[in-house]
Design a protein around this motif. Structure first.
Motif, short mmCIF file in Angstrom:
data_model
loop_
_atom_site.label_atom_id
_atom_site.label_comp_id
_atom_site.label_asym_id
_atom_site.label_seq_id
_atom_site.Cartn_x
_atom_site.Cartn_y
_atom_site.Cartn_z
N PHE A 196 0.56 -1.42 0.02
CA PHE A 196 -0.27 -0.04 0.36
C PHE A 196 0.98 1.25 0.46
CE2 PHE A 196 -3.94 -2.27 2.51
CZ PHE A 196 -3.95 -2.55 1.16
N SER A 197 1.65 1.34 0.67
CA SER A 197 2.58 2.68 1.09
C SER A 197 3.24 2.75 0.17
CB SER A 197 3.27 2.51 2.24
OG SER A 197 4.31 1.51 2.45
N LYS A 198 3.96 2.20 -0.86
CA LYS A 198 5.25 2.00 -2.02
C LYS A 198 3.98 2.44 -3.67
CE LYS A 198 8.97 0.70 -0.40
NZ LYS A 198 10.08 1.91 -0.69
N ALA A 199 2.95 1.35 -2.97
CA ALA A 199 2.37 1.67 -4.58
C ALA A 199 1.74 3.19 -4.36
CB ALA A 199 0.43 1.37 -4.12
N ILE A 200 1.29 3.81 -3.21
CA ILE A 200 1.20 6.20 -3.05
C ILE A 200 2.94 6.23 -3.62
CG2 ILE A 200 0.43 7.16 -1.49
CD1 ILE A 200 -2.01 5.59 -2.26
N PHE A 201 3.78 5.79 -3.01
CA PHE A 201 4.83 6.46 -3.01
C PHE A 201 4.89 6.58 -4.06
CE2 PHE A 201 9.61 7.02 -3.35
CZ PHE A 201 9.67 7.69 -2.13
N LEU A 202 4.57 5.72 -4.86
CA LEU A 202 5.33 5.41 -6.42
C LEU A 202 3.78 6.06 -7.46
CD1 LEU A 202 7.19 1.74 -6.53
CD2 LEU A 202 8.32 3.94 -6.45
N GLY A 203 2.99 5.43 -6.74
CA GLY A 203 2.10 5.74 -8.25
C GLY A 203 1.10 6.66 -7.98
N ASN A 204 1.62 7.08 -6.66
CA ASN A 204 0.62 8.69 -7.04
C ASN A 204 1.50 9.73 -6.83
OD1 ASN A 204 -1.60 6.55 -6.83
ND2 ASN A 204 -2.62 8.33 -5.26
N GLY A 205 2.82 9.47 -6.21
CA GLY A 205 4.06 10.94 -6.27
C GLY A 205 4.74 10.77 -7.20
N MET A 402 -6.34 2.03 2.85
CA MET A 402 -5.89 1.02 2.46
C MET A 402 -5.93 -0.40 3.39
SD MET A 402 -4.29 1.48 -1.07
CE MET A 402 -4.33 2.56 -2.23
N LYS A 403 -5.09 0.16 4.50
CA LYS A 403 -4.76 -0.89 5.41
C LYS A 403 -6.15 -1.49 5.97
CE LYS A 403 -2.03 -3.67 7.90
NZ LYS A 403 -2.03 -4.65 8.11
N MET A 404 -7.52 0.29 6.70
CA MET A 404 -7.86 -0.52 7.39
C MET A 404 -9.08 -1.06 6.49
SD MET A 404 -8.32 3.18 9.76
CE MET A 404 -8.18 4.51 8.57
N ARG A 405 -8.94 -0.60 5.33
CA ARG A 405 -10.26 -1.58 4.71
C ARG A 405 -9.93 -2.86 4.25
NH1 ARG A 405 -10.99 3.52 0.31
NH2 ARG A 405 -8.32 2.28 -0.49
N SER A 406 -9.13 -3.23 3.98
CA SER A 406 -8.22 -4.57 3.78
C SER A 406 -8.87 -5.55 5.69
CB SER A 406 -6.42 -4.54 3.58
OG SER A 406 -5.87 -4.28 4.93
N GLN A 407 -8.61 -4.69 6.36
CA GLN A 407 -9.18 -4.86 7.65
C GLN A 407 -9.98 -5.27 7.85
OE1 GLN A 407 -5.30 -2.83 10.07
NE2 GLN A 407 -7.41 -2.69 10.51
N TYR A 408 -11.59 -4.75 7.64
CA TYR A 408 -12.66 -4.42 8.10
C TYR A 408 -13.74 -4.72 6.93
CZ TYR A 408 -10.80 -1.72 12.21
OH TYR A 408 -10.46 -1.19 12.58
N ILE A 409 -13.44 -4.98 5.33
CA ILE A 409 -14.59 -4.66 4.70
C ILE A 409 -14.42 -6.40 4.40
CG2 ILE A 409 -15.62 -4.30 2.55
CD1 ILE A 409 -13.82 -1.91 2.27
#
Length: 484
Positions: A196-205, A402-409
């Motif tokens: 999740f963190s790498k995806a935001i760092f690379l894709g969104n940054g 994203m982390k919370m969605r993976s836990q609760y949904i």
């Protein structure tokens, strides 16, 4: 370019580089080679998809188009619409001879399409496969890009509707596929935070900045016209689709043949209504994203209320660096099992609320300039620093949510529920677009600040509910041996 912008950009670049290079064992999670291969494959696809999305529909180099259109329109509505949908889309529509009213309807059609069709495509993704849904995103967005070649309003409207459907798939199908595939392959749950963190760092940054440079090369340096970014996007979409088809396996939510769409909708609605954690998560996401999109409308008029000459593209790059800083910090926090995401996100929402309150505060403390043009004012400099803080919070928000969605949904309705969350967001953005001239900028920033503060309160509630759920599970596990 003014020294102030260079100092901010350089300072952020040094901080981001230092944070990435100074990570120690506590900030890293030891993973397997199989997971690293899986992660890198997803990051390649996600970066291509998100980079294309930002490249063809975000405000990367607005200063070029602002100069091109400065003799056409200089009012607040243009600046707001320009910032959310980007220079290439707006400029393309104006070259076809459409006015602001027609263009505004096209923009609203995109959000309306995402709102109306989002839950449908989400349910189809859960039922018929997330890989198929990801491929459908590529095909749908390619078709949307192709429509940009036509000057006919009806065809452009079809393109906007296709773009709205594609947006719903982008923000649900890919993440749903990742979470399901990660669990199916038996990887540790904590490793998801790395992806999740790498995806935001690379894709969104990083990729967003590089894509903007490429778009500037096509439209500006090579003078290939405003349609060129969309043609290039189609090529990269086809490459991404080929990678998905050749290397991804299919996974599903609930693929039961006995369940039609209405049954899936009801199941998702029941899951939201019956589980307070899911309902709170959806409300938090809608409040933050609604504030984020409104900020995208407003940052240009906030920094240049009297037509000050500001480097839009360079400021956008500064914002992307700030977002990368936030995602880098998120990777450190998520790597530590002792730090709970539900806990630190309360602080993130409070800080983001304070950062968007700055324009309201400066309007009272700093006397407004009456001179037209010129460089950025002192109040603008303060606001820009505050906006950088907000963008860092955005970088923290995405991997954390994203982390919370993976836990609760629940897995069986993941894509459906995620698109349910986007319904209030799309309604809010459509209302703001329709009433863009109705409220002063300070009122809208104050509204966003209030929304973010409410999000912090809901996050506090979510933390309490999740802690009670964890304690109940621990007690159940401790009681199990006694029941044998």
């Amino acid at each position: 370019m003014e020294l102030f912008y260079l100092i901010v950009f350089g300072g952020l670049a040094v901080i981001v580089a230092t944070m990435e290079l100074s990570k120690n064992n506590k900030d890293r999670i030891n993973t397997s080679s199989a997971f690293n291969s899986f992660k890198n494959n997803y990051l390649l696809v996600y970066s291509l998809m998100m980079g294309i999305f930002l490249f063809s529909s975000s405000s990367h180099f607005c200063h070029i188009i602002c100069k091109c259109l400065s003799s056409i329109v200089l009012d607040l509505e243009f600046m707001m619409l320009n910032q959310i949908w980007g220079p290439y889309v707006y400029y393309l529509y104006t070259t076809y001879g459409f006015g602001k009213g027609d263009i505004g309807q096209l923009f609203i059609a995109g959000f309306g399409s995402s709102m109306l069709f989002g839950t449908i495509v989400g349910s189809l993704a859960d039922k018929h496969g997330r890989k198929r849904a990801s491929v459908t995103y590529c095909i749908t967005y390619i078709l949307s890009c192709i429509t940009k070649h036509s000057p006919q309003y009806r065809i452009l409207m079809v393109g906007r509707i296709l773009g709205g459907i594609a947006t719903s798939l982008l923000f649900s199908a890919f993440e749903s596929w990742l979470v399901a595939e990660h669990n199916k392959r038996g990887f540790e749950q904590q490793w998801l935070s790395i992806t999740f963190s790498k995806a935001i760092f690379l894709g969104n940054g990083l990729v967003a900045i590089l894509a903007g440079l490429f778009g500037n090369l096509l439209v500006g340096t090579l003078a290939m016209g405003p349609v060129a970014p969309f043609d290039a996007a189609s090529i990269f979409l086809a490459i991404g689709m080929a990678i998905i088809l050749s290397s991804w396996t299919e996974n599903y939510g609930d693929s039961s043949e006995s369940k039609d769409l209405m049954t899936q909708f009801r199941g998702a609605a029941v899951a939201i209504a019956s589980d307070e954690k899911i309902a709170l998560l959806g409300a938090i996401q809608s409040l933050f994203e609604g504030s984020m999109y409104t900020f995208v409308f407003l940052w240009t008029p906030a920094l240049s209320p009297n037509g000050e000459d500001i480097p839009h593209g360079f400021i956008f790059s500064i914002f992307m660096l700030s977002s990368m800083l936030g995602s880098s910090l998120a990777s450190r926090l998520l790597a530590r099992a002792s730090i709970k995401v539900e806990s630190y996100m309360q602080i993130v929402f409070v800080i983001s609320s304070a950062s968007l309150l700055l324009p309201v505060i400066t309007s009272f403390l700093v006397a407004p300039s009456k001179e037209r043009g010129g460089s950025i004012t002192f109040a603008g400099c303060i606001q820009l620093l505050g906006f950088c803080v907000f963008e860092a919070c955005v970088g923290l928000f995405w991997p954390s949510i994203m982390k919370m969605r993976s836990q609760y949904i629940p897995e069986e309705a993941r894509s459906t529920i995620m698109n349910f969350f986007r319904i209030p967001l799309n309604i809010f953005v459509c209302i703001v677009l329709y009433n863009v001239d109705a409220f002063p900028i300070t009122v809208m920033f104050g509204m966003c600040s209030g929304f973010l503060f409410i999000a912090s309160m809901l996050q506090r509630r979510l933390f309490g509910v999740s802690e009670r759920s964890r304690q109940d599970k621990v007690r159940e596990l401790e009681a199990e041996p006694l029941n044998i």
